[in-house]
Design an enzyme around this catalytic site. Structure first.
Site, mmCIF file in Angstrom:
data_model
loop_
_atom_site.group_PDB
_atom_site.id
_atom_site.type_symbol
_atom_site.label_atom_id
_atom_site.label_comp_id
_atom_site.label_asym_id
_atom_site.label_seq_id
_atom_site.Cartn_x
_atom_site.Cartn_y
_atom_site.Cartn_z
ATOM 1 N N ILE A 71 0.861 -1.182 0.000
ATOM 2 C CA ILE A 71 0.000 0.000 0.000
ATOM 3 C C ILE A 71 0.898 1.233 0.000
ATOM 4 O O ILE A 71 1.927 1.267 0.685
ATOM 5 C CB ILE A 71 -0.955 0.014 1.209
ATOM 6 C CG1 ILE A 71 -1.958 1.170 1.090
ATOM 7 C CG2 ILE A 71 -0.196 0.078 2.527
ATOM 8 C CD1 ILE A 71 -3.098 1.084 2.096
ATOM 9 N N ILE B 288 4.914 -1.181 2.863
ATOM 10 C CA ILE B 288 4.580 0.234 2.691
ATOM 11 C C ILE B 288 5.379 0.753 1.505
ATOM 12 O O ILE B 288 6.610 0.655 1.485
ATOM 13 C CB ILE B 288 4.926 1.057 3.948
ATOM 14 C CG1 ILE B 288 4.231 0.477 5.194
ATOM 15 C CG2 ILE B 288 4.535 2.513 3.731
ATOM 16 C CD1 ILE B 288 2.726 0.524 5.143
ATOM 17 N N LYS B 289 4.687 1.304 0.513
ATOM 18 C CA LYS B 289 5.360 1.814 -0.681
ATOM 19 C C LYS B 289 5.775 3.267 -0.470
ATOM 20 O O LYS B 289 4.951 4.121 -0.147
ATOM 21 C CB LYS B 289 4.444 1.702 -1.905
ATOM 22 C CG LYS B 289 4.191 0.281 -2.344
ATOM 23 C CD LYS B 289 3.288 0.214 -3.566
ATOM 24 C CE LYS B 289 4.047 0.496 -4.838
ATOM 25 N NZ LYS B 289 3.191 0.262 -6.043
ATOM 26 N N ILE B 290 7.053 3.511 -0.684
ATOM 27 C CA ILE B 290 7.624 4.850 -0.558
ATOM 28 C C ILE B 290 8.358 5.167 -1.853
ATOM 29 O O ILE B 290 9.169 4.363 -2.320
ATOM 30 C CB ILE B 290 8.600 4.922 0.630
ATOM 31 C CG1 ILE B 290 7.856 4.658 1.950
ATOM 32 C CG2 ILE B 290 9.299 6.288 0.685
ATOM 33 C CD1 ILE B 290 8.766 4.604 3.168
#
Length: 393
Positions: A109, A140-142
């Site tokens: 996400i 977690i997409k960064i």
């Protein structure tokens, strides 16, 4: 005999992930079917995927009515809607997570893309999403922006698994791997179990060809046109070379000895944008051990139908890939500018999709507030609740 091409791809060291998610896919059992029958071992999402999912399904109506009743603002509603889907998907993919000892079975996400240039807010949002979903197989997409790099390190240092997204260039990829190593080193110092922390580096593929081909067409020479469709694969192949160098270093070995898993290269944007190109070219030409290829469902089915697994198609290609870059420079293509353009446009596109998502949810909340007062609305909501409960079982 029927050939299981996706099984062959998996055996060659490529993890097959789905680049899509929706509540319809979850409630229908479609995601679980792909996991069981098509060797899908992970899921990626992005703002564009969520904007589309919420725009063409009524599966969200009941939750939207509840959110409207509570009077939550649109940004909180988006968090509740998207984390609900991702939490459900994490549960569907949990068997893959368990059987792979935490390597696969991951669901991603993305942090609000409007924060792509703000380090501290990105870290805070990453921590909030990690807490909201509350599943060990979450990513977690960064984004790999300048501000994203220290955010990647800081998030990993908290013991949070990260999917680094929007990587286009080799130098930025090297910075991403350094940020990953620094994050794990800090996580170890903070007392976290490194074996529980996962990471992938999402290196975008087809968009590189789209941008370079456009420039080659504008140049117009025969030499330039002959280079169409070659830049993206060469770029990814050289990225894998750098991956091999970093993850054979003494610095990495010290982390591996402490239980860490490597940050795998993930080939993203692998559907071909040019209909003249083979529809599975960005899968067939990027096969190597320890990689991930995240595909739309159409590409998964295309590979299952006619994909060719020819063993490792990356290792040993490095000199040829460097020659492609030399030829592109000679033809007049400035790859530094190509990469800068793609990163800027990548963030802008996700920001636009996020705004589309916000606007759509805002309209849906308004409609839901009205609809909750219509006769029969409660009955419809109860029916949807039962269906969703069955999907979660």
């Amino acid at each position: 005999m029927t050939t299981d091409r996706l099984s062959e791809l998996t055996a060659a060291g490529v993890a097959v992930w789905l680049d899509d998610l929706s509540r319809v896919r979850l409630s229908s059992g479609g995601l679980d079917q792909l996991r069981r029958e098509k060797h899908v071992a992970g899921v990626t999402t992005n703002p564009t995927i969520f904007a589309k999912a919420l725009s063409d399904a009524d599966e969200y109506d009941r939750q939207l009515r509840e959110l409207a009743t509570r009077g939550v603002d649109v940004e909180e509603a988006v968090r509740m809607l998207t984390t609900y889907d991702v939490r459900w998907a994490c549960d569907v993919m949990r068997p893959s997570y368990d059987t792979s000892n935490g390597v696969d079975g991951r669901v991603s996400i993305e942090v609000d893309p409007r924060l792509a240039h703000e380090t501290e807010k990105t870290v805070a949002e990453a921590k909030a999403l990690w807490w909201l979903v509350d599943r060990p197989n979450l990513f977690i997409k960064i984004p790999a922006t300048e501000a994203g790099l220290p955010a990647i390190t800081a998030t990993l240092a908290e013991g949070i698994s990260v999917n680094v997204t929007l990587i286009f260039g080799l130098d930025r990829y090297s910075q991403v791997m350094d940020a990953f190593l620094a994050g794990l080193e800090q996580a170890r110092a903070n007392g976290h179990d490194l074996s529980k922390i996962g990471s992938v580096a999402s290196f975008f593929v087809s968009r590189v060809d789209s941008e370079v081909d456009k420039r080659l067409e504008k140049i117009g020479s025969d030499e330039a046109k002959a280079l169409r469709g070659k830049a993206a694969v060469a770029n990814a192949q050289l990225a894998y070379e750098r991956y091999g160098e970093v993850f054979s270093s003494d610095r990495w070995q010290a982390l591996a000895d402490a239980g860490a898993h490597p940050q795998r290269p993930l080939w993203a944007s692998t559907s071909t944008k040019n209909p003249d190109y083979r529809d599975v070219v960005y899968v067939e030409e990027l096969i190597a051990p320890g990689t991930v290829n995240t595909m739309p469902e159409s590409v998964i089915h295309a590979y299952a139908d006619h994909g060719e697994t020819r063993g490792d198609t990356i290792t040993g290609s490095y000199d040829a890939a460097r020659q492609v870059f030399t030829d592109l420079e000679s033809a007049g293509v400035d790859m530094t500018d190509v990469i800068a353009t793609l990163e800027r446009e990548g963030v802008e596109k996700f920001e636009a999709s996020w705004q589309e998502l916000l606007d759509g949810v805002r309209r849906s909340l308004a409609e839901a507030a009205k609809g909750s007062n219509r006769p029969g609305a409660a009955a419809k909501g109860n029916a949807q609740a039962a269906a969703q409960a069955g999907g979660n079982a």
